[in-house]
Design a protein around this motif. Structure first.
Motif, PDB file in Angstrom:
ATOM      1  N   UNK A  76       0.852  -1.202   0.000  1.00 47.63           N
ATOM      2  CA  UNK A  76       0.000   0.000   0.000  1.00 47.63           C
ATOM      3  C   UNK A  76       0.880   1.242   0.000  1.00 47.63           C
ATOM      4  N   UNK A  77       1.507   1.503  -1.136  1.00 46.35           N
ATOM      5  CA  UNK A  77       2.399   2.645  -1.268  1.00 46.35           C
ATOM      6  C   UNK A  77       1.718   3.753  -2.056  1.00 46.35           C
ATOM      7  N   UNK A  78       2.017   5.004  -1.759  1.00 51.91           N
ATOM      8  CA  UNK A  78       1.425   6.097  -2.538  1.00 51.91           C
ATOM      9  C   UNK A  78       1.941   6.091  -3.980  1.00 51.91           C
ATOM     10  N   UNK A 136      -0.107   2.842  -8.512  1.00 51.06           N
ATOM     11  CA  UNK A 136      -0.721   2.669  -9.836  1.00 51.06           C
ATOM     12  C   UNK A 136       0.116   3.343 -10.914  1.00 51.06           C
ATOM     13  N   UNK A 137       0.658   4.512 -10.588  1.00 49.10           N
ATOM     14  CA  UNK A 137       1.515   5.219 -11.535  1.00 49.10           C
ATOM     15  C   UNK A 137       2.761   4.400 -11.858  1.00 49.10           C
ATOM     16  N   UNK A 138       3.381   3.818 -10.824  1.00 46.25           N
ATOM     17  CA  UNK A 138       4.592   3.042 -11.045  1.00 46.25           C
ATOM     18  C   UNK A 138       4.300   1.737 -11.790  1.00 46.25           C
ATOM     19  N   UNK A 139       3.131   1.168 -11.573  1.00 45.61           N
ATOM     20  CA  UNK A 139       2.763  -0.025 -12.331  1.00 45.61           C
ATOM     21  C   UNK A 139       2.710   0.285 -13.821  1.00 45.61           C
ATOM     22  N   UNK A 140       2.134   1.429 -14.160  1.00 48.18           N
ATOM     23  CA  UNK A 140       2.068   1.827 -15.573  1.00 48.18           C
ATOM     24  C   UNK A 140       3.464   2.103 -16.119  1.00 48.18           C
ATOM     25  N   UNK A 141       4.279   2.789 -15.346  1.00 50.11           N
ATOM     26  CA  UNK A 141       5.627   3.148 -15.790  1.00 50.11           C
ATOM     27  C   UNK A 141       6.458   1.894 -16.063  1.00 50.11           C
ATOM     28  N   UNK A 142       6.377   0.907 -15.174  1.00 52.23           N
ATOM     29  CA  UNK A 142       7.163  -0.306 -15.361  1.00 52.23           C
ATOM     30  C   UNK A 142       6.660  -1.141 -16.539  1.00 52.23           C
ATOM     31  N   UNK A 143       5.374  -1.042 -16.844  1.00 50.52           N
ATOM     32  CA  UNK A 143       4.812  -1.850 -17.937  1.00 50.52           C
ATOM     33  C   UNK A 143       4.974  -1.180 -19.302  1.00 50.52           C
TER      34      UNK A 143
END
Length: 311
Positions: free
Chosen positions: A117-119, A122-129
């Motif tokens: 549960x990190x702030x 969702x943004x980092x998930x998109x960036x890594x994908x």
């Protein structure tokens, strides 16, 4: 005394075979209709190319406008004495092993972090994908510019610290590691998503019960996360292995297999024989042997992971 008699009921005759077959086809017409597009696709783009490649591997075919000439086992005999093929296979195996060993733990680590549960997760998930869905040609061209010995962005950064330019793609010892770094960066996000889906499928109650029993976070990871991630782990390892063995675009654009064949992979070697030398029979033999090797390696992986899953 009257003897009770049981009336004899005549059995109904079995319907003719053609009627049974007709009912079967009518009952399953919808299913066959839904399967038909895939069956056509499989026959045209999988079964036929595989069969034709096996057929061509026993022929000499150097002219698309002339029929193949039977050549027996000559292509395979030449293959087993082809030093360039064995060098390409060695380069490919080393790359595949390094790719799996580096990418799988990295993807698992990223998935564990992104499952917290990190702030902004969702943004980092998109960036890594994002790198995964970017075409390999585009990424290769960008990295070709970054890896340039003169005026490349990496060497410009190093130069600002007084470090001499590094020949990323022209040095035989650095070319394949440079390509590997790019491929790991591109593919890690995809495997992270697979691991993340597996992590989200593990019931939280298991971790809560383990915490009540006094299990540390490391013990929970070893005893709960890793065993329950076995299906996802198998999928990731197999996909990573196939990705490592099928690498083509990156060395083709960045190095053309050089320098000194240091980045010549089997797929690139097959391409050269087929489309640069127009020797389709020998290229088919290379493809058949390489496919058998990959099939055996993936089969061994399946056996190992299945055994570990049910141990």
């Amino acid at each position: 005394m009257a003897i009770d008699t049981v009336p004899v009921v005549s059995a109904r005759p079995a319907p003719p075979r053609r009627h049974v077959a007709g009912r079967f086809w009518r009952r399953n017409a919808t299913g066959w209709g839904l399967m038909l597009p895939y069956v056509i696709y499989f026959c045209l783009f999988t079964a036929f190319p595989i069969g034709f490649a096996i057929y061509l591997s026993f022929h000499r075919w150097n002219n698309l406008f002339a029929p193949p000439i039977p050549h027996g086992f000559s292509n395979y005999t030449y293959l087993f004495h082809d030093a360039n093929f064995w060098n390409a296979l060695r380069v490919t195996i080393i790359f595949a092993v390094v790719f799996v060993v580096v990418t799988v733990p990295l993807a698992l680590l990223l998935a564990v972090l992104l499952n917290q549960a990190l702030p902004g997760r969702s943004f980092f998930r998109v960036i890594f994908f994002m790198p995964y869905i970017t075409p390999a040609v585009v990424i290769s061209i960008v990295f070709l510019w970054m890896y340039q010995t003169q005026d490349g962005i990496l060497n410009n950064i190093l130069g600002s610290f007084g470090i001499s330019p590094v020949p990323w793609l022209t040095n035989a010892a650095l070319a394949m590691p440079s390509i590997s770094l790019m491929v790991v960066w591109k593919q890690a996000g995809y495997f992270t998503v697979i691991f993340l889906a597996g992590l989200q499928g593990i019931p939280r109650q298991l971790y809560e019960a383990a915490a009540v029993d006094g299990a540390s976070a490391g013990r929970q990871f070893r005893s709960i996360t890793i065993p329950l991630l076995a299906p996802a782990m198998l999928l990731v390892v197999v996909f990573a292995t196939l990705t490592g063995f099928s690498i083509f675009t990156e060395p083709y654009i960045l190095t053309q297999g050089g320098p000194d064949n240091a980045t010549l992979t089997v797929t690139l070697y097959i391409y050269k024989w087929a489309f640069e030398y127009s020797t389709f029979g020998y290229a088919s033999a290379l493809g058949v042997v390489f496919a058998v090797i990959v099939f055996i390696i993936v089969g061994i992986q399946r056996l190992v992971f299945d055994r570990d899953s049910y141990a």
